[in-house]
Design a protein around this motif. Structure first.
Motif, PDB file in Angstrom:
ATOM      1  N   LYS A 138      -5.690  -9.856   2.586  1.00  0.00           N
ATOM      2  CA  LYS A 138      -4.366  -9.508   2.052  1.00  0.00           C
ATOM      3  C   LYS A 138      -3.342  -9.306   3.163  1.00  0.00           C
ATOM      4  N   ASN A 139      -2.118  -9.592   2.797  1.00  0.00           N
ATOM      5  CA  ASN A 139      -0.970  -9.383   3.676  1.00  0.00           C
ATOM      6  C   ASN A 139      -0.351  -8.048   3.227  1.00  0.00           C
ATOM      7  N   VAL A 140      -0.498  -7.003   4.056  1.00  0.00           N
ATOM      8  CA  VAL A 140      -0.206  -5.638   3.593  1.00  0.00           C
ATOM      9  C   VAL A 140       1.085  -5.074   4.191  1.00  0.00           C
ATOM     10  N   ALA A 141       1.962  -4.579   3.306  1.00  0.00           N
ATOM     11  CA  ALA A 141       3.110  -3.761   3.746  1.00  0.00           C
ATOM     12  C   ALA A 141       2.853  -2.341   3.252  1.00  0.00           C
ATOM     13  N   GLU A 142       3.519  -1.362   3.858  1.00  0.00           N
ATOM     14  CA  GLU A 142       3.238   0.026   3.471  1.00  0.00           C
ATOM     15  C   GLU A 142       4.488   0.761   3.031  1.00  0.00           C
ATOM     16  N   ILE A 143       4.319   1.628   2.044  1.00  0.00           N
ATOM     17  CA  ILE A 143       5.336   2.640   1.732  1.00  0.00           C
ATOM     18  C   ILE A 143       4.629   3.978   1.939  1.00  0.00           C
ATOM     19  N   ALA A 144       4.982   4.654   3.029  1.00  0.00           N
ATOM     20  CA  ALA A 144       4.334   5.928   3.344  1.00  0.00           C
ATOM     21  C   ALA A 144       5.283   7.072   3.005  1.00  0.00           C
ATOM     22  N   GLY A 145       4.736   8.273   2.949  1.00  0.00           N
ATOM     23  CA  GLY A 145       5.596   9.454   2.792  1.00  0.00           C
ATOM     24  C   GLY A 145       6.106   9.686   1.385  1.00  0.00           C
ATOM     25  N   LEU A 180       0.859  -1.185   0.000  1.00  0.00           N
ATOM     26  CA  LEU A 180       0.000   0.000   0.000  1.00  0.00           C
ATOM     27  C   LEU A 180       0.898   1.239   0.000  1.00  0.00           C
ATOM     28  N   ILE A 181       0.715   2.106  -0.986  1.00  0.00           N
ATOM     29  CA  ILE A 181       1.621   3.252  -1.162  1.00  0.00           C
ATOM     30  C   ILE A 181       0.826   4.540  -1.009  1.00  0.00           C
ATOM     31  N   TYR A 182       1.314   5.449  -0.183  1.00  0.00           N
ATOM     32  CA  TYR A 182       0.606   6.725  -0.029  1.00  0.00           C
ATOM     33  C   TYR A 182       1.563   7.857   0.295  1.00  0.00           C
ATOM     34  N   GLY A 183       1.001   9.059   0.396  1.00  0.00           N
ATOM     35  CA  GLY A 183       1.826  10.264   0.512  1.00  0.00           C
ATOM     36  C   GLY A 183       2.071  10.685   1.944  1.00  0.00           C
ATOM     37  N   GLY A 184       1.951  11.998   2.168  1.00  0.00           N
ATOM     38  CA  GLY A 184       2.359  12.562   3.455  1.00  0.00           C
ATOM     39  C   GLY A 184       1.316  12.501   4.547  1.00  0.00           C
ATOM     40  N   GLY A 185       0.196  11.881   4.310  1.00  0.00           N
ATOM     41  CA  GLY A 185      -0.743  11.697   5.411  1.00  0.00           C
ATOM     42  C   GLY A 185      -2.137  12.248   5.202  1.00  0.00           C
ATOM     43  N   SER A 186      -2.405  12.903   4.056  1.00  0.00           N
ATOM     44  CA  SER A 186      -3.766  13.437   3.859  1.00  0.00           C
ATOM     45  C   SER A 186      -4.798  12.307   3.926  1.00  0.00           C
ATOM     46  N   ILE A 187      -4.449  11.107   3.462  1.00  0.00           N
ATOM     47  CA  ILE A 187      -5.455  10.022   3.460  1.00  0.00           C
ATOM     48  C   ILE A 187      -5.762   9.518   4.866  1.00  0.00           C
ATOM     49  N   LYS A 188      -4.880   9.812   5.812  1.00  0.00           N
ATOM     50  CA  LYS A 188      -5.191   9.414   7.195  1.00  0.00           C
ATOM     51  C   LYS A 188      -6.161  10.409   7.818  1.00  0.00           C
ATOM     52  N   LYS A 189      -6.052  11.682   7.401  1.00  0.00           N
ATOM     53  CA  LYS A 189      -6.935  12.716   7.975  1.00  0.00           C
ATOM     54  C   LYS A 189      -8.350  12.616   7.420  1.00  0.00           C
ATOM     55  N   ASN A 190      -8.466  12.294   6.137  1.00  0.00           N
ATOM     56  CA  ASN A 190      -9.812  12.325   5.541  1.00  0.00           C
ATOM     57  C   ASN A 190     -10.511  10.963   5.510  1.00  0.00           C
ATOM     58  N   LEU A 218       0.971  -7.046  -5.722  1.00  0.00           N
ATOM     59  CA  LEU A 218       0.186  -5.909  -6.223  1.00  0.00           C
ATOM     60  C   LEU A 218       0.663  -4.640  -5.528  1.00  0.00           C
ATOM     61  N   LEU A 219       0.828  -3.572  -6.313  1.00  0.00           N
ATOM     62  CA  LEU A 219       1.175  -2.259  -5.749  1.00  0.00           C
ATOM     63  C   LEU A 219      -0.099  -1.422  -5.784  1.00  0.00           C
ATOM     64  N   LEU A 220      -0.570  -0.998  -4.625  1.00  0.00           N
ATOM     65  CA  LEU A 220      -1.798  -0.211  -4.567  1.00  0.00           C
ATOM     66  C   LEU A 220      -1.471   1.218  -4.159  1.00  0.00           C
ATOM     67  N   ALA A 221      -1.620   2.146  -5.101  1.00  0.00           N
ATOM     68  CA  ALA A 221      -1.325   3.559  -4.856  1.00  0.00           C
ATOM     69  C   ALA A 221      -2.593   4.255  -4.388  1.00  0.00           C
ATOM     70  N   VAL A 222      -2.525   4.974  -3.278  1.00  0.00           N
ATOM     71  CA  VAL A 222      -3.675   5.747  -2.800  1.00  0.00           C
ATOM     72  C   VAL A 222      -3.210   7.188  -2.637  1.00  0.00           C
ATOM     73  N   GLY A 223      -3.527   8.029  -3.606  1.00  0.00           N
ATOM     74  CA  GLY A 223      -3.066   9.412  -3.546  1.00  0.00           C
ATOM     75  C   GLY A 223      -3.216  10.108  -4.886  1.00  0.00           C
ATOM     76  N   GLY A 224      -2.409  11.160  -5.064  1.00  0.00           N
ATOM     77  CA  GLY A 224      -2.449  11.919  -6.312  1.00  0.00           C
ATOM     78  C   GLY A 224      -1.475  11.362  -7.335  1.00  0.00           C
ATOM     79  N   GLY A 225      -1.143  12.193  -8.305  1.00  0.00           N
ATOM     80  CA  GLY A 225      -0.265  11.757  -9.380  1.00  0.00           C
ATOM     81  C   GLY A 225       1.093  11.300  -8.886  1.00  0.00           C
ATOM     82  N   SER A 226       1.596  11.950  -7.843  1.00  0.00           N
ATOM     83  CA  SER A 226       2.922  11.571  -7.343  1.00  0.00           C
ATOM     84  C   SER A 226       2.929  10.128  -6.857  1.00  0.00           C
ATOM     85  N   VAL A 227       1.885   9.750  -6.130  1.00  0.00           N
ATOM     86  CA  VAL A 227       1.827   8.402  -5.578  1.00  0.00           C
ATOM     87  C   VAL A 227       1.586   7.383  -6.703  1.00  0.00           C
ATOM     88  N   CYS A 228       0.714   7.725  -7.641  1.00  0.00           N
ATOM     89  CA  CYS A 228       0.438   6.812  -8.767  1.00  0.00           C
ATOM     90  C   CYS A 228       1.685   6.653  -9.635  1.00  0.00           C
TER      91      CYS A 228
END
Ligand code: NZQ
Ligand code: ZN
Length: 389
Positions: free
Chosen positions: A61-68, A36-46, A92-102
């Motif tokens: 699923k067995n989930v690892a994270e790439i944050a930040g 699971l890949i995401y950015g600086g934390g906006s997805i945790k707030k919303n 599977l790489l799952l991007a949750v965020g904007g263009g940078s994360v995708c």
């Protein structure tokens, strides 16, 4: 349509309110290990993070994270992600965020099993992957780049002062699926929303301002631009307007999912100059484009008056009666400038942190592409940058 081309876009889209529920149906198609890949934390707030994680756990699923993953993701961050994805044996790489994360997820997809240095292979030598690649899925939270339905991945190398986009030739690098819920974009700050809107607009321009044949792609481009102008004005006044934000999100996808570039040579010089500004300042992508666009288009307009006249009439509603082509064309750019001011876009690179003494270096970092109506040389790029100060 004078050009010959291939068109294939395999990304499956789930669009609309609550579209994330379809994520559960996609998961069984892939193995157990998800990164699971995401950015600086906006997805945790919303709350988007919680919704996605719940679905991943329900899917066993067995989930690892790439944050930040930062805006304008760096090559160092890419190397860090490669280690995590390898250790997790990612399926599977799952991007949750904007263009940078995708974008980052796509760059990771071609790098995890790559035996060479991915920066050198993909971003300096522009080679295609020769290793196994990993499937990417996206849950988009910001409308702008079109990354959700294309094979582009932009990576920045701060040490080399280079920001380079590789649009991979193979459609297997496009996301397998993308979830597009316009509600997810409602928590964006105005600055990011406006930057995204200008990114969309400029993607369309980069493809529109090329070629001289009568081409369906240009009519599609004009329709997309008109829809974007209409919705952007509504969203600018009322950021929570779902109807406008949903149109903006859908327009972003179609602006850069390869459809409207069919049969076009395409320009992309605003992006090349904007990306060089980004490499030297780490500024927001859409604002780097808005800050150099007017100087660039005024510079190339004399080489393509008929197209700029058409742009003025079809997109900006300029009445051409009794006016020369040059007058109509200039009125079109003035209308565009007025809209850019209304949207609160950055119109000067100085506001992004550029100082006079940085201009030579930025010009040095600018890739020159052929395909538009006039390819500037490095001195012209410097002049455009000075004009944009
Ligand atoms: O990191 P978080 O905390 O998530 O915050 C992000 C980030 O700070 C925030 N954000 C995103 N969704 C949000 C939100 N904040 C509140 N609510 C939400 N729903 O917005 C900030 C910017 O995000 P980012 O992903 O960097 O923006 P964008 O979508 O504009 O992506 C920019 C990157 O895409 C590349 C750019 O060069 C840049 O690196 N591009 C990719 C292209 C492609 N794949 O084809 C083409 C484009 O021309 C572009 O070059
Ligand atoms: Zn862009």
């Amino acid at each position: 349509m004078e050009g010959n081309f291939t068109y294939c876009n395999p990304t499956k889209l789930y669009f609309g309110r609550g579209a994330v529920r379809f994520l559960g149906g996609e998961l069984p198609k892939y193995g157990k290990n998800v990164v699971l890949i995401y950015g600086g934390g906006s997805i945790k707030k919303n709350g988007i993070y919680d919704s996605v994680v719940k679905i991943l756990h329900e899917g066993g699923k067995n989930v690892a994270e790439i944050a930040g993953v930062m805006p304008n993701p760096t090559v160092e961050k890419l190397y860090e992600g490669v280690k995590i994805a390898r250790a997790h044996k990612a399926d599977l790489l799952l991007a949750v965020g904007g263009g940078s994360v995708c974008d980052y997820a796509k760059a990771l997809s071609v790098s995890v099993h790559c035996k060479e240095d991915p920066w050198e292979k993909y971003y300096l030598r522009f080679e295609e992957p020769t290793c196994e690649t990993l499937p990417v899925g996206c849950v988009l939270t910001m409308a702008g780049t079109g990354s959700e339905m294309n094979a582009g991945a932009v990576i920045t190398n701060p040490a080399q002062k280079l920001k380079i986009g590789h649009v991979f030739a193979d459609e297997k690098i496009m996301p397998k699926f993308s979830v597009l819920d316009p509600v997810y974009t409602l928590t964006l700050p105005h600055y990011q929303m406006a930057a995204g809107i200008y990114d969309i607009f400029n993607h369309i321009c980069e493809q529109y301002f090329s070629g001289e044949d009568d081409n369906t792609s240009d009519y599609l481009a004009e329709g997309l631009m008109r829809s974007l102008l209409h919705s952007s004005r509504i969203a600018n006044k009322d950021m929570q307007n779902y109807e406008a934000r949903s149109n903006i999100m859908w327009t972003a996808t179609w602006a850069l999912n390869t459809l409207i570039s069919r049969g076009k040579s395409t320009d992309w010089m605003v992006h090349m100059i904007g990306q060089a500004v980004g490499a030297h300042t780490d500024a927001t992508h859409g604002m780097t484009l808005s800050a150099v666009s007017l100087a660039y288009y005024r510079h190339v307009m004399p080489y393509a008056l008929p197209k700029f006249r058409r742009f003025a009439v079809q997109v900006w509603g300029v009445d051409p009666a009794g006016k020369t082509d040059a007058q109509v064309a200039e009125e079109g750019l003035s209308a565009m400038e007025a809209w850019m001011r209304e949207m609160g876009l950055v119109l000067h690179i100085a506001e992004l942190g550029v100082r006079e003494e940085m201009i030579d270096g930025i010009a040095e970092s600018t890739l020159l592409l052929e395909g538009g109506y006039h390819t500037p040389d490095k001195n012209e790029v410097k002049a455009i940058l000075k004009e944009s100060m």
